[in-house]
Design a protein around this motif. Structure first.
Motif, PDB file in Angstrom:
ATOM      1  N   UNK A   1       0.812  -1.219   0.000  1.00 40.27           N
ATOM      2  CA  UNK A   1       0.000   0.000   0.000  1.00 40.27           C
ATOM      3  C   UNK A   1       0.851   1.277   0.000  1.00 40.27           C
ATOM      4  N   UNK A   2       2.171   1.150   0.201  1.00 40.37           N
ATOM      5  CA  UNK A   2       3.079   2.288   0.193  1.00 40.37           C
ATOM      6  C   UNK A   2       4.466   1.763  -0.161  1.00 40.37           C
ATOM      7  N   UNK A   3       5.222   2.556  -0.886  1.00 33.29           N
ATOM      8  CA  UNK A   3       6.586   2.183  -1.268  1.00 33.29           C
ATOM      9  C   UNK A   3       7.535   3.313  -0.896  1.00 33.29           C
ATOM     10  N   UNK A   4       8.804   2.975  -0.692  1.00 34.65           N
ATOM     11  CA  UNK A   4       9.825   3.982  -0.403  1.00 34.65           C
ATOM     12  C   UNK A   4      11.195   3.424  -0.733  1.00 34.65           C
ATOM     13  N   UNK A   5      12.105   4.292  -1.109  1.00 33.87           N
ATOM     14  CA  UNK A   5      13.512   3.917  -1.179  1.00 33.87           C
ATOM     15  C   UNK A   5      14.022   3.933   0.250  1.00 33.87           C
ATOM     16  N   UNK A   6      14.680   2.884   0.644  1.00 35.23           N
ATOM     17  CA  UNK A   6      15.198   2.751   2.006  1.00 35.23           C
ATOM     18  C   UNK A   6      16.717   2.835   1.915  1.00 35.23           C
ATOM     19  N   UNK A   7      17.254   3.868   2.530  1.00 35.51           N
ATOM     20  CA  UNK A   7      18.684   4.128   2.461  1.00 35.51           C
ATOM     21  C   UNK A   7      19.346   3.730   3.783  1.00 35.51           C
ATOM     22  N   UNK A   8      20.114   2.634   3.804  1.00 38.33           N
ATOM     23  CA  UNK A   8      20.842   2.288   5.025  1.00 38.33           C
ATOM     24  C   UNK A   8      21.901   3.350   5.303  1.00 38.33           C
ATOM     25  N   UNK A   9      21.966   3.835   6.513  1.00 36.81           N
ATOM     26  CA  UNK A   9      22.957   4.863   6.839  1.00 36.81           C
ATOM     27  C   UNK A   9      24.352   4.280   6.948  1.00 36.81           C
ATOM     28  N   UNK A  10      24.450   2.935   6.831  1.00 30.83           N
ATOM     29  CA  UNK A  10      25.754   2.274   6.852  1.00 30.83           C
ATOM     30  C   UNK A  10      26.515   2.494   5.550  1.00 30.83           C
ATOM     31  N   UNK A  11      25.828   3.033   4.526  1.00 31.99           N
ATOM     32  CA  UNK A  11      26.468   3.217   3.239  1.00 31.99           C
ATOM     33  C   UNK A  11      26.202   2.072   2.272  1.00 31.99           C
ATOM     34  N   UNK A  12      25.492   1.030   2.712  1.00 33.44           N
ATOM     35  CA  UNK A  12      25.128  -0.062   1.815  1.00 33.44           C
ATOM     36  C   UNK A  12      24.179   0.452   0.740  1.00 33.44           C
ATOM     37  N   UNK A  13      24.027  -0.286  -0.372  1.00 33.45           N
ATOM     38  CA  UNK A  13      23.128   0.158  -1.448  1.00 33.45           C
ATOM     39  C   UNK A  13      21.689   0.329  -0.960  1.00 33.45           C
ATOM     40  N   UNK A  14      20.916   1.214  -1.604  1.00 36.61           N
ATOM     41  CA  UNK A  14      19.521   1.431  -1.213  1.00 36.61           C
ATOM     42  C   UNK A  14      18.668   0.189  -1.458  1.00 36.61           C
ATOM     43  N   UNK A  15      17.593   0.111  -0.716  1.00 38.16           N
ATOM     44  CA  UNK A  15      16.650  -1.005  -0.795  1.00 38.16           C
ATOM     45  C   UNK A  15      15.286  -0.474  -1.214  1.00 38.16           C
ATOM     46  N   UNK A  16      14.436  -1.343  -1.719  1.00 35.82           N
ATOM     47  CA  UNK A  16      13.041  -1.013  -1.950  1.00 35.82           C
ATOM     48  C   UNK A  16      12.261  -1.480  -0.737  1.00 35.82           C
ATOM     49  N   UNK A  17      11.537  -0.577  -0.091  1.00 31.75           N
ATOM     50  CA  UNK A  17      10.742  -0.923   1.079  1.00 31.75           C
ATOM     51  C   UNK A  17       9.262  -0.787   0.769  1.00 31.75           C
ATOM     52  N   UNK A  18       8.450  -1.617   1.415  1.00 30.36           N
ATOM     53  CA  UNK A  18       7.008  -1.606   1.177  1.00 30.36           C
ATOM     54  C   UNK A  18       6.250  -1.709   2.478  1.00 30.36           C
ATOM     55  N   UNK A  19       5.141  -1.007   2.565  1.00 32.47           N
ATOM     56  CA  UNK A  19       4.203  -1.137   3.677  1.00 32.47           C
ATOM     57  C   UNK A  19       3.027  -1.969   3.177  1.00 32.47           C
ATOM     58  N   UNK A  20       2.619  -2.916   4.025  1.00 34.42           N
ATOM     59  CA  UNK A  20       1.479  -3.771   3.730  1.00 34.42           C
ATOM     60  C   UNK A  20       0.405  -3.530   4.774  1.00 34.42           C
ATOM     61  N   UNK A  21      -0.850  -3.882   4.483  1.00 32.48           N
ATOM     62  CA  UNK A  21      -1.897  -3.783   5.507  1.00 32.48           C
ATOM     63  C   UNK A  21      -1.519  -4.648   6.710  1.00 32.48           C
ATOM     64  N   UNK A  22      -1.984  -4.245   7.898  1.00 31.26           N
ATOM     65  CA  UNK A  22      -1.669  -5.001   9.110  1.00 31.26           C
ATOM     66  C   UNK A  22      -2.069  -6.463   8.990  1.00 31.26           C
ATOM     67  N   UNK A  23      -3.122  -6.763   8.241  1.00 31.73           N
ATOM     68  CA  UNK A  23      -3.612  -8.138   8.099  1.00 31.73           C
ATOM     69  C   UNK A  23      -2.675  -9.021   7.273  1.00 31.73           C
TER      70      UNK A  23
END
Length: 121
Positions: free
Chosen positions: A85-107
């Protein structure tokens, strides 16, 4: 190869800047090599950097596993993975490459965070 793992965060009180985090490795998902290799209860808190979160992993994780991530930008998902239901680029502050993050319904996951519906199936 996908690298999905799950985390569900709960505030300890209204207006709180931290609380408990339930982690699920995702090792039971189809064609998946989990991002983190452990499950259980840990902690989360909001650090000073805007749009960021600090995750303290469960004791079942390798020693010293903790991470801070920034989210930028938030957007509507493109239809993948199924149910997001939501997407974001997730940037680890460790300097590792960015990730694709997703939010799903609680269910998407059961109440005790021991299983989640596989969005890849």
């Amino acid at each position: 190869m996908n690298h999905f793992s799950w985390v569900s965060i709960r505030s300890t009180s209204p207006g709180s800047w931290g609380g408990t985090a339930d982690f699920l490795s995702g090792d039971n998902l189809f064609a998946n090599s989990p991002l983190w290799p452990c499950s259980g209860q840990g902690t989360w808190m909001i650090p000073q950097k805007p749009n960021s979160i600090f995750l303290g992993f469960p004791t079942s994780c390798p020693s010293g596993l903790e991470a801070e991530y920034s989210f930028e930008p938030f957007s509507s998902p493109s239809g993948y993975p199924k149910g997001a239901i939501l997407a974001a680029k997730v940037m680890p502050l460790s300097g590792n490459p960015p990730l694709d993050g997703y939010k799903f319904p609680d269910a998407q996951c059961n109440a005790d965070m021991t299983s989640c519906t596989d969005p890849l199936q």
